[in-house]
Design a protein around this motif. Structure first.
Motif, PDB file in Angstrom:
ATOM      1  N   PHE A 195     -12.446   1.523   2.776  1.00  0.00           N
ATOM      2  CA  PHE A 195     -11.877   1.803   1.460  1.00  0.00           C
ATOM      3  C   PHE A 195     -11.418   0.510   0.816  1.00  0.00           C
ATOM      4  CE2 PHE A 195     -11.274   5.511   4.149  1.00  0.00           C
ATOM      5  CZ  PHE A 195     -11.826   6.516   3.367  1.00  0.00           C
ATOM      6  N   LEU A 196     -11.723   0.350  -0.468  1.00  0.00           N
ATOM      7  CA  LEU A 196     -11.302  -0.821  -1.221  1.00  0.00           C
ATOM      8  C   LEU A 196     -10.103  -0.434  -2.075  1.00  0.00           C
ATOM      9  CD1 LEU A 196     -14.778  -2.136  -2.474  1.00  0.00           C
ATOM     10  CD2 LEU A 196     -13.685  -2.476  -0.252  1.00  0.00           C
ATOM     11  N   THR A 197      -9.008  -1.161  -1.924  1.00  0.00           N
ATOM     12  CA  THR A 197      -7.807  -0.831  -2.684  1.00  0.00           C
ATOM     13  C   THR A 197      -7.239  -2.071  -3.360  1.00  0.00           C
ATOM     14  OG1 THR A 197      -6.254  -1.219  -0.849  1.00  0.00           O
ATOM     15  CG2 THR A 197      -7.227   0.997  -1.031  1.00  0.00           C
ATOM     16  N   SER A 198      -6.507  -1.820  -4.428  1.00  0.00           N
ATOM     17  CA  SER A 198      -5.828  -2.888  -5.155  1.00  0.00           C
ATOM     18  C   SER A 198      -4.534  -2.339  -5.728  1.00  0.00           C
ATOM     19  CB  SER A 198      -6.708  -3.425  -6.288  1.00  0.00           C
ATOM     20  OG  SER A 198      -5.954  -4.231  -7.172  1.00  0.00           O
ATOM     21  N   SER A 199      -3.449  -3.064  -5.544  1.00  0.00           N
ATOM     22  CA  SER A 199      -2.165  -2.618  -6.094  1.00  0.00           C
ATOM     23  C   SER A 199      -2.157  -2.700  -7.611  1.00  0.00           C
ATOM     24  CB  SER A 199      -1.031  -3.477  -5.517  1.00  0.00           C
ATOM     25  OG  SER A 199      -1.188  -4.836  -5.878  1.00  0.00           O
ATOM     26  N   LYS A 200      -3.143  -3.397  -8.186  1.00  0.00           N
ATOM     27  CA  LYS A 200      -3.245  -3.522  -9.638  1.00  0.00           C
ATOM     28  C   LYS A 200      -3.938  -2.324 -10.281  1.00  0.00           C
ATOM     29  CE  LYS A 200      -1.553  -7.676  -9.256  1.00  0.00           C
ATOM     30  NZ  LYS A 200      -0.147  -7.930  -9.615  1.00  0.00           N
ATOM     31  N   ASP A 201      -4.578  -1.503  -9.438  1.00  0.00           N
ATOM     32  CA  ASP A 201      -5.343  -0.357  -9.946  1.00  0.00           C
ATOM     33  C   ASP A 201      -5.027   0.874  -9.100  1.00  0.00           C
ATOM     34  OD1 ASP A 201      -7.140   1.462 -10.965  1.00  0.00           O
ATOM     35  OD2 ASP A 201      -8.929   0.452 -10.173  1.00  0.00           O
ATOM     36  N   ALA A 257     -10.432   3.985  10.313  1.00  0.00           N
ATOM     37  CA  ALA A 257     -10.886   3.587   8.991  1.00  0.00           C
ATOM     38  C   ALA A 257     -10.332   2.200   8.713  1.00  0.00           C
ATOM     39  CB  ALA A 257     -10.425   4.571   7.913  1.00  0.00           C
ATOM     40  N   VAL A 258     -11.030   1.457   7.867  1.00  0.00           N
ATOM     41  CA  VAL A 258     -10.596   0.113   7.491  1.00  0.00           C
ATOM     42  C   VAL A 258     -10.353   0.079   5.986  1.00  0.00           C
ATOM     43  CG1 VAL A 258     -11.326  -2.312   7.274  1.00  0.00           C
ATOM     44  CG2 VAL A 258     -11.747  -1.061   9.399  1.00  0.00           C
ATOM     45  N   ILE A 259      -9.235  -0.525   5.614  1.00  0.00           N
ATOM     46  CA  ILE A 259      -8.889  -0.680   4.200  1.00  0.00           C
ATOM     47  C   ILE A 259      -8.997  -2.154   3.846  1.00  0.00           C
ATOM     48  CG2 ILE A 259      -7.073  -0.438   2.464  1.00  0.00           C
ATOM     49  CD1 ILE A 259      -5.878   1.776   4.254  1.00  0.00           C
ATOM     50  N   ILE A 260      -9.830  -2.463   2.876  1.00  0.00           N
ATOM     51  CA  ILE A 260      -9.874  -3.824   2.350  1.00  0.00           C
ATOM     52  C   ILE A 260      -8.902  -3.878   1.186  1.00  0.00           C
ATOM     53  CG2 ILE A 260     -11.284  -5.594   1.244  1.00  0.00           C
ATOM     54  CD1 ILE A 260     -13.671  -4.511   2.799  1.00  0.00           C
ATOM     55  N   SER A 261      -7.764  -4.530   1.418  1.00  0.00           N
ATOM     56  CA  SER A 261      -6.727  -4.610   0.394  1.00  0.00           C
ATOM     57  C   SER A 261      -6.918  -5.855  -0.473  1.00  0.00           C
ATOM     58  CB  SER A 261      -5.341  -4.630   1.047  1.00  0.00           C
ATOM     59  OG  SER A 261      -5.229  -5.715   1.946  1.00  0.00           O
ATOM     60  N   LYS A 262      -6.235  -5.855  -1.617  1.00  0.00           N
ATOM     61  CA  LYS A 262      -6.383  -6.945  -2.589  1.00  0.00           C
ATOM     62  C   LYS A 262      -7.850  -7.114  -2.965  1.00  0.00           C
ATOM     63  CE  LYS A 262      -2.437  -9.143  -0.312  1.00  0.00           C
ATOM     64  NZ  LYS A 262      -1.846 -10.362   0.267  1.00  0.00           N
ATOM     65  N   ALA A 263      -8.530  -5.978  -3.106  1.00  0.00           N
ATOM     66  CA  ALA A 263      -9.972  -5.998  -3.363  1.00  0.00           C
ATOM     67  C   ALA A 263     -10.302  -6.623  -4.713  1.00  0.00           C
ATOM     68  CB  ALA A 263     -10.532  -4.578  -3.286  1.00  0.00           C
ATOM     69  N   ASP A 264      -9.343  -6.624  -5.631  1.00  0.00           N
ATOM     70  CA  ASP A 264      -9.577  -7.241  -6.936  1.00  0.00           C
ATOM     71  C   ASP A 264      -9.731  -8.759  -6.843  1.00  0.00           C
ATOM     72  OD1 ASP A 264      -6.783  -6.859  -6.178  1.00  0.00           O
ATOM     73  OD2 ASP A 264      -6.272  -7.960  -8.005  1.00  0.00           O
ATOM     74  N   LEU A 319       0.839  -1.208   0.000  1.00  0.00           N
ATOM     75  CA  LEU A 319       0.000   0.000   0.000  1.00  0.00           C
ATOM     76  C   LEU A 319       0.868   1.250   0.000  1.00  0.00           C
ATOM     77  CD1 LEU A 319      -2.786   1.415   0.296  1.00  0.00           C
ATOM     78  CD2 LEU A 319      -2.449   1.253   2.772  1.00  0.00           C
ATOM     79  N   LEU A 320       1.912   1.267   0.818  1.00  0.00           N
ATOM     80  CA  LEU A 320       2.799   2.430   0.880  1.00  0.00           C
ATOM     81  C   LEU A 320       3.538   2.627  -0.437  1.00  0.00           C
ATOM     82  CD1 LEU A 320       4.157   1.906   4.506  1.00  0.00           C
ATOM     83  CD2 LEU A 320       2.512   3.631   3.748  1.00  0.00           C
ATOM     84  N   GLU A 321       3.970   1.543  -1.056  1.00  0.00           N
ATOM     85  CA  GLU A 321       4.594   1.647  -2.377  1.00  0.00           C
ATOM     86  C   GLU A 321       3.614   2.239  -3.384  1.00  0.00           C
ATOM     87  OE1 GLU A 321       7.769  -2.056  -2.548  1.00  0.00           O
ATOM     88  OE2 GLU A 321       5.628  -2.499  -2.760  1.00  0.00           O
ATOM     89  N   SER A 322       2.362   1.800  -3.317  1.00  0.00           N
ATOM     90  CA  SER A 322       1.335   2.303  -4.237  1.00  0.00           C
ATOM     91  C   SER A 322       1.043   3.773  -3.989  1.00  0.00           C
ATOM     92  CB  SER A 322       0.045   1.481  -4.085  1.00  0.00           C
ATOM     93  OG  SER A 322       0.252   0.135  -4.447  1.00  0.00           O
TER      94      SER A 322
END
Length: 246
Positions: A215-221, A182-189, A62-65
């Motif tokens: 929040f929904l996050t994805s390192s692919k997007d 806050a909550v981050i749902i990672s790898k949401a893809d 996430l930090l890299e993104s």
């Protein structure tokens, strides 16, 4: 019995009275240092974010993104990082490779960061002239239990939950999610791949902490970071400070 003691016993029902006294002493010392850190952060005009999750949920990714996002987006996030791991400098090295100043804390057998550790890391970054930034991320040790008990003086507590972990973690680890701003749902893809129900997570969070941002996050997007970055920028602008009592 003080409320603080009751909470410790509820979180750790097997503690003996003697063990409770030791834990209380450690936490009291940590809380004092955390309050000192709040003054240090304010003096340095830093907005500090405590990033917590289980191992492998994607905190470093996430930090890299976020670093890549800042290179492309209209909202610039200038930040440095304090990294916490039991062993190796791998995460700090990854971030430094991305141009992010990072200091690695090696905790050995400890499964969490403490305020005194963070103070030492802060001073190390300061010695490198690396604190001419707006944000300081503290990437806590991967663990859904212990970090929820240690105040690090941060303005904001973010908890990551990856789709690969399963959607049942919120009520299994309530102390962690109760401290989240806050909550981050990672790898949401990958939610569909792992049969991960976002609605279940929302419903479980509503039982613990209604209206908490998700929040929904994805390192692919990279665009998946839009709302999260705006939330962080707005929190900083408003001077938001978590009201959670560790």
């Amino acid at each position: 019995m003080p409320n603080h003691s009751k909470r410790i016993l509820m979180d750790n029902p097997t503690l003996s009275p003697k063990s409770l006294q030791i834990v209380e002493k450690i936490l009291s010392k940590n809380d004092k240092k955390a309050n000192e850190l709040r003054e240090i952060y304010a003096h340095g005009n830093l907005y500090v974010i405590n990033l917590m999750s289980s191992p492998g949920s994607g905190k470093t990714t996430l930090l890299e993104s976020l670093a890549k996002y800042s290179e492309q987006a209209d909202i610039m996030m200038r930040f440095c990082v304090i990294e916490g791991d039991l062993q190796t400098n791998r995460d700090a090295d990854r971030l430094e490779h991305c141009g992010i100043a990072a200091h690695q804390i090696l905790t050995g057998a400890a499964c969490h960061l403490e305020a005194a550790m963070v103070e030492d890391a802060y001073n190390a970054l300061k010695a490198r002239n690396a604190l001419d930034v707006e944000y300081l991320f503290i990437e806590n040790v991967g663990n859904l239990v212990c970090p929820a008990s240690y105040d690090l003086g941060a303005h904001l507590n973010l908890v990551l939950l990856s789709s690969a972990e399963g959607d049942d973690k919120v009520l299994k680890y309530p102390s962690m999610f109760l401290c989240a701003d806050a909550v981050i749902i990672s790898k949401a893809d990958l939610c569909e791949v792992f049969d991960f129900s976002i609605d279940k997570v929302r419903a479980d969070l509503a039982q613990l902490k209604p209206n908490i941002p998700i929040f929904l996050t994805s390192s692919k997007d990279i665009t998946s970071l839009h709302e999260l970055v705006r939330f962080l920028a707005e929190s900083k602008k408003m001077g938001y400070h978590s009201t959670h009592c560790f």
